[in-house]
Scaffold this motif. Sequence first.
Motif, PDB file in Angstrom:
ATOM      1  N   LYS A 185      37.910  69.340  55.715  1.00 53.85           N
ATOM      2  CA  LYS A 185      37.349  68.698  54.513  1.00 53.85           C
ATOM      3  C   LYS A 185      37.412  67.175  54.632  1.00 53.85           C
ATOM      4  N   ILE A 186      38.543  66.662  55.106  1.00 54.02           N
ATOM      5  CA  ILE A 186      38.692  65.215  55.270  1.00 54.02           C
ATOM      6  C   ILE A 186      37.723  64.698  56.325  1.00 54.02           C
ATOM      7  N   SER A 187      37.576  65.456  57.406  1.00 53.18           N
ATOM      8  CA  SER A 187      36.639  65.066  58.463  1.00 53.18           C
ATOM      9  C   SER A 187      35.203  65.043  57.944  1.00 53.18           C
ATOM     10  N   GLN A 188      34.853  66.013  57.123  1.00 54.27           N
ATOM     11  CA  GLN A 188      33.498  66.066  56.575  1.00 54.27           C
ATOM     12  C   GLN A 188      33.257  64.925  55.594  1.00 54.27           C
ATOM     13  N   LEU A 189      34.247  64.580  54.789  1.00 58.65           N
ATOM     14  CA  LEU A 189      34.108  63.442  53.871  1.00 58.65           C
ATOM     15  C   LEU A 189      33.981  62.126  54.645  1.00 58.65           C
ATOM     16  N   ALA A 190      34.746  61.980  55.713  1.00 63.14           N
ATOM     17  CA  ALA A 190      34.635  60.783  56.545  1.00 63.14           C
ATOM     18  C   ALA A 190      33.263  60.705  57.200  1.00 63.14           C
TER      19      ALA A 190
ATOM     20  N   TYR B  95      33.543  66.414  65.565  1.00 65.91           N
ATOM     21  CA  TYR B  95      34.935  66.770  65.290  1.00 65.91           C
ATOM     22  C   TYR B  95      35.023  67.808  64.162  1.00 65.91           C
ATOM     23  N   SER B  96      34.172  67.660  63.158  1.00 69.06           N
ATOM     24  CA  SER B  96      34.142  68.643  62.068  1.00 69.06           C
ATOM     25  C   SER B  96      33.733  70.016  62.590  1.00 69.06           C
ATOM     26  N   PHE B  97      32.733  70.043  63.478  1.00 69.68           N
ATOM     27  CA  PHE B  97      32.324  71.318  64.074  1.00 69.68           C
ATOM     28  C   PHE B  97      33.462  71.919  64.901  1.00 69.68           C
TER      29      PHE B  97
ATOM     30  N   CYS C  16      38.059  78.840  62.468  1.00 73.59           N
ATOM     31  CA  CYS C  16      38.261  78.857  61.017  1.00 73.59           C
ATOM     32  C   CYS C  16      37.370  79.934  60.398  1.00 73.59           C
ATOM     33  N   LYS C  17      37.958  80.813  59.649  1.00 74.46           N
ATOM     34  CA  LYS C  17      37.224  81.931  59.062  1.00 74.46           C
ATOM     35  C   LYS C  17      36.856  81.710  57.598  1.00 74.46           C
ATOM     36  N   LYS C  18      37.237  80.558  57.028  1.00 70.29           N
ATOM     37  CA  LYS C  18      36.940  80.320  55.620  1.00 70.29           C
ATOM     38  C   LYS C  18      35.454  80.059  55.435  1.00 70.29           C
ATOM     39  N   LYS C  19      34.843  80.845  54.582  1.00 70.09           N
ATOM     40  CA  LYS C  19      33.414  80.709  54.335  1.00 70.09           C
ATOM     41  C   LYS C  19      33.094  79.367  53.680  1.00 70.09           C
ATOM     42  N   SER C  20      33.996  78.871  52.821  1.00 71.38           N
ATOM     43  CA  SER C  20      33.743  77.594  52.149  1.00 71.38           C
ATOM     44  C   SER C  20      33.703  76.441  53.150  1.00 71.38           C
TER      45      SER C  20
ATOM     46  N   LEU D 169      30.453  72.533  55.875  1.00 66.85           N
ATOM     47  CA  LEU D 169      30.105  71.878  57.138  1.00 66.85           C
ATOM     48  C   LEU D 169      28.597  71.812  57.309  1.00 66.85           C
ATOM     49  N   TRP D 170      27.909  72.899  57.038  1.00 63.28           N
ATOM     50  CA  TRP D 170      26.455  72.902  57.206  1.00 63.28           C
ATOM     51  C   TRP D 170      25.768  72.051  56.141  1.00 63.28           C
ATOM     52  N   MET D 171      26.325  72.003  54.932  1.00 64.34           N
ATOM     53  CA  MET D 171      25.766  71.102  53.917  1.00 64.34           C
ATOM     54  C   MET D 171      25.945  69.649  54.346  1.00 64.34           C
ATOM     55  N   THR D 172      27.107  69.318  54.896  1.00 57.91           N
ATOM     56  CA  THR D 172      27.354  67.972  55.409  1.00 57.91           C
ATOM     57  C   THR D 172      26.378  67.640  56.525  1.00 57.91           C
ATOM     58  N   THR D 173      26.143  68.587  57.419  1.00 59.05           N
ATOM     59  CA  THR D 173      25.218  68.372  58.532  1.00 59.05           C
ATOM     60  C   THR D 173      23.812  68.098  58.034  1.00 59.05           C
ATOM     61  N   VAL D 174      23.355  68.838  57.044  1.00 62.52           N
ATOM     62  CA  VAL D 174      22.006  68.629  56.499  1.00 62.52           C
ATOM     63  C   VAL D 174      21.897  67.261  55.839  1.00 62.52           C
ATOM     64  N   VAL D 175      22.913  66.865  55.081  1.00 60.02           N
ATOM     65  CA  VAL D 175      22.888  65.550  54.420  1.00 60.02           C
ATOM     66  C   VAL D 175      22.893  64.428  55.459  1.00 60.02           C
ATOM     67  N   VAL D 176      23.728  64.547  56.491  1.00 55.93           N
ATOM     68  CA  VAL D 176      23.796  63.518  57.531  1.00 55.93           C
ATOM     69  C   VAL D 176      22.471  63.430  58.287  1.00 55.93           C
ATOM     70  N   LEU D 177      21.899  64.559  58.640  1.00 54.70           N
ATOM     71  CA  LEU D 177      20.600  64.527  59.322  1.00 54.70           C
ATOM     72  C   LEU D 177      19.516  63.930  58.430  1.00 54.70           C
ATOM     73  N   GLY D 178      19.590  64.205  57.127  1.00 55.24           N
ATOM     74  CA  GLY D 178      18.653  63.587  56.184  1.00 55.24           C
ATOM     75  C   GLY D 178      18.796  62.082  56.148  1.00 55.24           C
ATOM     76  N   MET D 179      20.043  61.591  56.191  1.00 54.69           N
ATOM     77  CA  MET D 179      20.264  60.146  56.204  1.00 54.69           C
ATOM     78  C   MET D 179      19.759  59.514  57.500  1.00 54.69           C
ATOM     79  N   PHE D 180      19.981  60.199  58.620  1.00 52.69           N
ATOM     80  CA  PHE D 180      19.433  59.704  59.879  1.00 52.69           C
ATOM     81  C   PHE D 180      17.908  59.653  59.832  1.00 52.69           C
ATOM     82  N   LEU D 181      17.302  60.722  59.350  1.00 60.57           N
ATOM     83  CA  LEU D 181      15.846  60.774  59.264  1.00 60.57           C
ATOM     84  C   LEU D 181      15.310  59.692  58.344  1.00 60.57           C
TER      85      LEU D 181
END
Length: 100
Positions: A4-9, A60-62, A70-74, A79-91
């Motif tokens: 979670k901390i890695s994804q926020l960073a 690092y988050s991946f 990690c088996k936690k669904k949350s 992680l995938w929501m973070t990835t989509v937002v980051v890719l959107g910012m890059f785009l």
Amino acid sequence: MKEKISQLATLFSAFVMAGCCLGPLIFIPLGLTGLAGGLAIYALKYQTMLMIVTIVLLAYSFYLVYGRGCKKKSSIVSLWMTTVVVLGMFLYTFIAKGYL
């Protein structure tokens, strides 16, 4: 908890990286024109370094989620929501700069 901390960073570094184009859209309507200008100047100066930091933090988050099994669904969903937002910012940054 580390994932979670890695994804926020990752999100923070992506926002600062896209600050040249995304910052004024958010801060100027809030009346924070000085902050928008400062962020735009800072982001343009260090944009390449911030792109690299964002990609490293996302990797690092991946690793934390998939490399350690990690088996936690949350964690996986966030992680995938973070990835989509980051890719959107890059785009958005690439479109605003005229690269695409």
